[in-house]
Design a protein around this motif. Structure first.
Motif, PDB file in Angstrom:
ATOM      1  N   GLY A 105     -71.992 -37.556 -13.558  1.00  0.00           N
ATOM      2  CA  GLY A 105     -71.784 -36.309 -14.339  1.00  0.00           C
ATOM      3  C   GLY A 105     -70.264 -36.001 -14.568  1.00  0.00           C
ATOM      4  N   ASP A 106     -69.254 -36.809 -14.334  1.00  0.00           N
ATOM      5  CA  ASP A 106     -67.798 -36.582 -14.404  1.00  0.00           C
ATOM      6  C   ASP A 106     -67.686 -36.832 -16.054  1.00  0.00           C
ATOM      7  OD1 ASP A 106     -65.241 -36.441 -14.615  1.00  0.00           O
ATOM      8  OD2 ASP A 106     -64.972 -37.339 -12.636  1.00  0.00           O
ATOM      9  N   PRO A 107     -67.343 -36.046 -16.805  1.00  0.00           N
ATOM     10  CA  PRO A 107     -67.342 -36.347 -18.050  1.00  0.00           C
ATOM     11  C   PRO A 107     -65.872 -36.926 -18.509  1.00  0.00           C
ATOM     12  CG  PRO A 107     -66.490 -34.061 -17.882  1.00  0.00           C
ATOM     13  CD  PRO A 107     -67.181 -34.371 -16.426  1.00  0.00           C
ATOM     14  N   ARG A 108     -65.115 -37.358 -17.191  1.00  0.00           N
ATOM     15  CA  ARG A 108     -63.934 -38.107 -17.624  1.00  0.00           C
ATOM     16  C   ARG A 108     -64.091 -39.245 -17.777  1.00  0.00           C
ATOM     17  NH1 ARG A 108     -60.643 -35.209 -12.458  1.00  0.00           N
ATOM     18  NH2 ARG A 108     -62.822 -35.762 -11.859  1.00  0.00           N
ATOM     19  N   ARG A 109     -64.932 -39.992 -17.182  1.00  0.00           N
ATOM     20  CA  ARG A 109     -65.318 -41.281 -17.552  1.00  0.00           C
ATOM     21  C   ARG A 109     -65.616 -41.585 -18.797  1.00  0.00           C
ATOM     22  NH1 ARG A 109     -69.832 -44.478 -13.674  1.00  0.00           N
ATOM     23  NH2 ARG A 109     -71.264 -42.938 -14.748  1.00  0.00           N
ATOM     24  N   GLU A 110     -66.411 -40.810 -19.443  1.00  0.00           N
ATOM     25  CA  GLU A 110     -66.636 -41.171 -21.044  1.00  0.00           C
ATOM     26  C   GLU A 110     -65.335 -40.790 -21.811  1.00  0.00           C
ATOM     27  OE1 GLU A 110     -69.570 -39.681 -24.680  1.00  0.00           O
ATOM     28  OE2 GLU A 110     -69.849 -38.744 -22.733  1.00  0.00           O
ATOM     29  N   ALA A 111     -64.650 -39.909 -21.512  1.00  0.00           N
ATOM     30  CA  ALA A 111     -63.311 -39.608 -22.089  1.00  0.00           C
ATOM     31  C   ALA A 111     -62.278 -40.835 -21.734  1.00  0.00           C
ATOM     32  CB  ALA A 111     -62.996 -38.144 -21.913  1.00  0.00           C
ATOM     33  N   SER A 112     -62.592 -41.380 -20.925  1.00  0.00           N
ATOM     34  CA  SER A 112     -61.419 -42.329 -20.535  1.00  0.00           C
ATOM     35  C   SER A 112     -61.561 -43.840 -20.792  1.00  0.00           C
ATOM     36  CB  SER A 112     -61.102 -42.293 -19.013  1.00  0.00           C
ATOM     37  OG  SER A 112     -60.524 -41.023 -18.574  1.00  0.00           O
ATOM     38  N   ILE A 113     -63.102 -44.039 -20.723  1.00  0.00           N
ATOM     39  CA  ILE A 113     -63.428 -45.700 -20.893  1.00  0.00           C
ATOM     40  C   ILE A 113     -64.589 -45.640 -21.961  1.00  0.00           C
ATOM     41  CG2 ILE A 113     -64.430 -47.441 -19.596  1.00  0.00           C
ATOM     42  CD1 ILE A 113     -63.318 -45.948 -16.941  1.00  0.00           C
ATOM     43  N   ALA A 114     -64.267 -46.623 -22.861  1.00  0.00           N
ATOM     44  CA  ALA A 114     -65.339 -47.302 -23.845  1.00  0.00           C
ATOM     45  C   ALA A 114     -66.167 -48.329 -23.275  1.00  0.00           C
ATOM     46  CB  ALA A 114     -64.640 -47.566 -25.153  1.00  0.00           C
ATOM     47  N   THR A 115     -67.231 -48.339 -23.231  1.00  0.00           N
ATOM     48  CA  THR A 115     -68.148 -49.493 -23.045  1.00  0.00           C
ATOM     49  C   THR A 115     -68.623 -50.321 -23.902  1.00  0.00           C
ATOM     50  OG1 THR A 115     -70.182 -47.990 -23.192  1.00  0.00           O
ATOM     51  CG2 THR A 115     -69.197 -47.725 -21.022  1.00  0.00           C
ATOM     52  N   SER A 116     -68.308 -50.114 -25.148  1.00  0.00           N
ATOM     53  CA  SER A 116     -68.791 -51.006 -26.224  1.00  0.00           C
ATOM     54  C   SER A 116     -68.090 -50.739 -27.400  1.00  0.00           C
ATOM     55  CB  SER A 116     -70.471 -50.812 -26.504  1.00  0.00           C
ATOM     56  OG  SER A 116     -70.689 -49.653 -26.794  1.00  0.00           O
ATOM     57  N   TYR A 117     -68.284 -51.750 -28.484  1.00  0.00           N
ATOM     58  CA  TYR A 117     -67.460 -51.320 -29.771  1.00  0.00           C
ATOM     59  C   TYR A 117     -68.596 -52.285 -30.756  1.00  0.00           C
ATOM     60  CZ  TYR A 117     -65.728 -56.098 -29.290  1.00  0.00           C
ATOM     61  OH  TYR A 117     -65.412 -57.408 -28.963  1.00  0.00           O
ATOM     62  N   PRO A 118     -68.342 -51.840 -31.948  1.00  0.00           N
ATOM     63  CA  PRO A 118     -69.299 -52.400 -33.044  1.00  0.00           C
ATOM     64  C   PRO A 118     -68.289 -53.680 -33.462  1.00  0.00           C
ATOM     65  CG  PRO A 118     -68.216 -50.475 -34.037  1.00  0.00           C
ATOM     66  CD  PRO A 118     -67.827 -50.722 -32.553  1.00  0.00           C
ATOM     67  N   ASP A 119     -68.813 -54.994 -33.591  1.00  0.00           N
ATOM     68  CA  ASP A 119     -68.109 -55.990 -34.370  1.00  0.00           C
ATOM     69  C   ASP A 119     -68.004 -56.015 -35.744  1.00  0.00           C
ATOM     70  OD1 ASP A 119     -70.547 -57.155 -35.082  1.00  0.00           O
ATOM     71  OD2 ASP A 119     -70.541 -58.635 -33.697  1.00  0.00           O
ATOM     72  N   ARG A 120     -67.629 -56.975 -36.406  1.00  0.00           N
ATOM     73  CA  ARG A 120     -67.426 -56.644 -38.043  1.00  0.00           C
ATOM     74  C   ARG A 120     -68.756 -56.969 -38.608  1.00  0.00           C
ATOM     75  NH1 ARG A 120     -62.747 -61.031 -39.092  1.00  0.00           N
ATOM     76  NH2 ARG A 120     -63.904 -62.115 -37.484  1.00  0.00           N
ATOM     77  N   THR A 121     -69.891 -57.244 -37.763  1.00  0.00           N
ATOM     78  CA  THR A 121     -71.117 -57.447 -38.600  1.00  0.00           C
ATOM     79  C   THR A 121     -71.956 -56.061 -38.315  1.00  0.00           C
ATOM     80  OG1 THR A 121     -72.219 -58.356 -36.476  1.00  0.00           O
ATOM     81  CG2 THR A 121     -71.132 -59.753 -38.090  1.00  0.00           C
ATOM     82  N   GLY A 122     -71.393 -55.053 -37.212  1.00  0.00           N
ATOM     83  CA  GLY A 122     -72.160 -54.079 -36.815  1.00  0.00           C
ATOM     84  C   GLY A 122     -72.902 -54.225 -35.643  1.00  0.00           C
ATOM     85  N   LYS A 123     -72.676 -55.531 -34.999  1.00  0.00           N
ATOM     86  CA  LYS A 123     -73.507 -55.753 -33.891  1.00  0.00           C
ATOM     87  C   LYS A 123     -72.776 -55.105 -32.543  1.00  0.00           C
ATOM     88  CE  LYS A 123     -74.644 -59.466 -30.503  1.00  0.00           C
ATOM     89  NZ  LYS A 123     -74.806 -61.034 -30.330  1.00  0.00           N
ATOM     90  N   THR A 124     -73.340 -54.273 -31.606  1.00  0.00           N
ATOM     91  CA  THR A 124     -72.760 -53.843 -30.537  1.00  0.00           C
ATOM     92  C   THR A 124     -72.487 -54.902 -29.467  1.00  0.00           C
ATOM     93  OG1 THR A 124     -73.970 -51.919 -30.893  1.00  0.00           O
ATOM     94  CG2 THR A 124     -73.177 -52.060 -28.536  1.00  0.00           C
ATOM     95  N   VAL A 125     -71.001 -54.607 -29.140  1.00  0.00           N
ATOM     96  CA  VAL A 125     -70.290 -55.647 -28.014  1.00  0.00           C
ATOM     97  C   VAL A 125     -69.981 -54.921 -26.862  1.00  0.00           C
ATOM     98  CG1 VAL A 125     -68.794 -57.553 -27.734  1.00  0.00           C
ATOM     99  CG2 VAL A 125     -69.602 -56.995 -30.033  1.00  0.00           C
ATOM    100  N   SER A 126     -70.737 -55.425 -25.871  1.00  0.00           N
ATOM    101  CA  SER A 126     -70.410 -54.611 -24.405  1.00  0.00           C
ATOM    102  C   SER A 126     -68.997 -54.858 -23.850  1.00  0.00           C
ATOM    103  CB  SER A 126     -71.330 -54.820 -23.381  1.00  0.00           C
ATOM    104  OG  SER A 126     -72.471 -54.416 -23.535  1.00  0.00           O
ATOM    105  N   ALA A 127     -68.282 -53.906 -23.608  1.00  0.00           N
ATOM    106  CA  ALA A 127     -66.831 -54.168 -22.972  1.00  0.00           C
ATOM    107  C   ALA A 127     -66.442 -52.815 -22.422  1.00  0.00           C
ATOM    108  CB  ALA A 127     -65.838 -54.756 -24.056  1.00  0.00           C
ATOM    109  N   LEU A 128     -65.681 -52.818 -21.448  1.00  0.00           N
ATOM    110  CA  LEU A 128     -65.097 -51.847 -20.635  1.00  0.00           C
ATOM    111  C   LEU A 128     -63.549 -52.090 -21.031  1.00  0.00           C
ATOM    112  CD1 LEU A 128     -66.493 -51.959 -17.002  1.00  0.00           C
ATOM    113  CD2 LEU A 128     -67.224 -50.504 -19.103  1.00  0.00           C
ATOM    114  N   PHE A 129     -62.982 -50.757 -21.942  1.00  0.00           N
ATOM    115  CA  PHE A 129     -61.716 -50.869 -22.300  1.00  0.00           C
ATOM    116  C   PHE A 129     -61.386 -49.187 -22.551  1.00  0.00           C
ATOM    117  CE2 PHE A 129     -64.140 -50.962 -26.001  1.00  0.00           C
ATOM    118  CZ  PHE A 129     -63.660 -50.365 -27.116  1.00  0.00           C
ATOM    119  N   GLU A 130     -60.060 -48.977 -22.717  1.00  0.00           N
ATOM    120  CA  GLU A 130     -59.387 -47.554 -22.666  1.00  0.00           C
ATOM    121  C   GLU A 130     -60.151 -46.799 -23.840  1.00  0.00           C
ATOM    122  OE1 GLU A 130     -57.484 -45.971 -25.065  1.00  0.00           O
ATOM    123  OE2 GLU A 130     -56.882 -47.537 -26.385  1.00  0.00           O
TER     124      GLU A 130
END
Length: 485
Positions: free
Chosen positions: A325-350
């Motif tokens: 329930g700590d909202p700072r995790r979502e604000a601080s860490i991204a868990t995925s991103y869309p690649d150039r085809t729109g596919k979701t790629v899992s990754a932990l990054f700022e």
């Protein structure tokens, strides 16, 4: 011309000096070609230009490819993947990144060399302006002249503070050096370095305005100097002095916690009421665009950034450090991103410096500022200095989490106030260049980092090596113990 030894010479302001922006921020880059040093440093406008040139060194010191940033990979917060990192600038060799992760640094490491030489180059820019300013007795004694001196001495103190924490004993540079002089400026004991830092910061505190009197975004103020001095005293183990100066920041009434944690990185909320010192960036051609997103994005994603350099990738350890329930995790860490085809790629990054407007405009410019000091940091340092949990709990109340000593607090994991503060700083200030210094300051580094790295991290490994090239050019410079074997 490069001058090796303890710095790269920047004996004149040169071209590419920052000029004060008409918008009131330290942003616009205006070339000053054909600048002659003998004709410069005569008018108030000259000193104003030199002052803003000194401010521009913040871009170097807090760059994502410089040593402060690389301390994140020396902790349990971040990592980098072998063969999946890319240094864009002339910082050093890509193969020299991984040794920060696994504590296999060598004196020949090119990033270590870059960190050392950048700091002394920047200090020479600052000292050149200070030398000329103090020599101009008429201007130096005016309120504006004293303020400029205070700003420059703050920067000088901050950079020495960062360097002594990175390297241990370091050369103190209190004026602009000639080539011959530089050979005689050797590493000073840490006690002497800290005395120099404290003297500069006390001068800055006496001559800087409060935030409410600042006239420019990103301006160095009394609160910034007091915050830095508080951290210096904590680092020296003087909690009483740290508490006194940090309490002055709290009592000043100049700062407040932002009600919504995520708003600290809202591009429409720069220099907010929580910000104490913030490095100014703007997303536009010809301006200092923010480099953090691209450097710390997943390697070669080619979708959320132009490239993605794969530095400071978030660890699972940091992600799991957040309470439910700590909202700072979502604000601080991204868990995925869309690649150039729109596919979701899992990754932990700022996530703090993710300028999502890039996806829409493909501008290659990002506008996120970098916060060096903010009010939550002050509250947590004050709790550390005094043992008063109420200041820790102010930070937790902002994100609606139970305070230390209250029902629902995870006391099974953090049974003491010291461990509670360590945890809070980890999740509150994640990815903001604090973790390595925090663990060193509290004496917890060898324990935490040995567990994180899966190898014994000893006390003498908690400094970087003096660059080999510096010692080759000046054999009178000594090496840190761990690297002299």
């Amino acid at each position: 011309m490069k001058l090796h030894k303890i710095y790269i010479a920047a004996l004149t302001l040169g071209i590419g000096v920052l000029a004060t922006s008409c918008s009131g921020d330290f942003l616009d880059l205006t070339p000053k070609s054909n600048m002659n040093e003998e004709d410069f440093y005569k008018t108030a406008e000259d000193f104003s230009t030199a002052r803003v040139s000194a401010y521009a060194t913040l871009y170097n010191e807090y760059a994502p490819e410089n040593g402060l940033s690389f301390t994140e990979m020396m902790t349990d917060e971040c990592t980098a993947y072998e063969g999946k990192v890319f240094l864009e600038r002339t910082t050093g060799s890509n193969t020299d990144v991984i040794p920060f992760v696994n504590y296999n640094l060598e004196p020949s490491n090119t990033i270590v060399k870059h960190t050392w030489q950048t700091a002394y180059s920047d200090l020479n820019v600052i000292n050149k302006a200070l030398d000329k300013l103090t020599a101009s007795t008429d201007f130096a004694s005016t309120p504006t002249g004293l303020q400029y001196q205070a700003e420059l001495r703050f920067l000088r103190a901050l950079y020495h503070f960062n360097m002594v924490r990175l390297f241990g004993p370091i050369p103190i540079v209190d004026h602009s050096l000639t080539v011959s002089e530089s050979y005689g400026v050797l590493r000073s004991p840490e006690e002497d370095v800290y005395k120099f830092i404290i003297d500069d910061l006390n001068f800055a505190i006496q001559n800087l305005p409060l935030r409410s009197a600042a006239t420019q975004g990103g301006q160095i103020t009394k609160g910034a100097a007091e915050t830095c001095l508080g951290e210096v005293y904590l680092t020296r183990g003087d909690k009483a002095k740290a508490a006194s100066v940090l309490k002055d920041v709290i009592n000043s009434g100049q700062y407040q916690l932002e009600p919504n944690y995520a708003d600290l990185w809202n591009l429409n909320n720069k220099n907010c009421k929580e910000s104490i010192l913030e490095i100014q960036y703007v997303a536009a051609a010809g301006q200092p665009a923010s480099p953090y997103l691209e450097e710390w994005a997943p390697f070669e994603n080619f979708s959320i950034t132009a490239q993605g350099h794969g530095l400071n990738q978030v660890t699972q350890t940091l992600y799991d450090s957040y309470e439910k329930g700590d909202p700072r995790r979502e604000a601080s860490i991204a868990t995925s991103y869309p690649d150039r085809t729109g596919k979701t790629v899992s990754a932990l990054f700022e996530n703090k410096w993710w300028d999502r407007s890039y996806i829409d405009n493909h501008s290659y410019y990002y506008g996120n500022n970098f916060i060096v000091y903010r009010y939550a940091d002050v509250l947590l340092m004050y709790a550390e200095a005094t043992g008063d949990a109420s200041y820790l709990n102010m930070v937790r109340k902002r994100v609606n989490l139970p305070g230390f000593g209250e029902a629902g607090y995870p006391s099974d994991k953090y049974p003491t106030l010291d461990l509670a503060i360590e945890h809070e700083r980890n999740v509150e200030l994640a990815l903001e260049f604090h973790r390595w210094f925090d663990l060193k300051r509290t004496g917890r580094a060898t324990t935490v980092l040995s567990a994180a790295k899966g190898k014994s991290i000893t006390q003498d490994m908690l400094v970087m090596p003096v660059p080999l090239e510096e010692i080759q050019h000046n054999p009178a410079l000594t090496q840190n113990t761990y690297y002299s074997k």
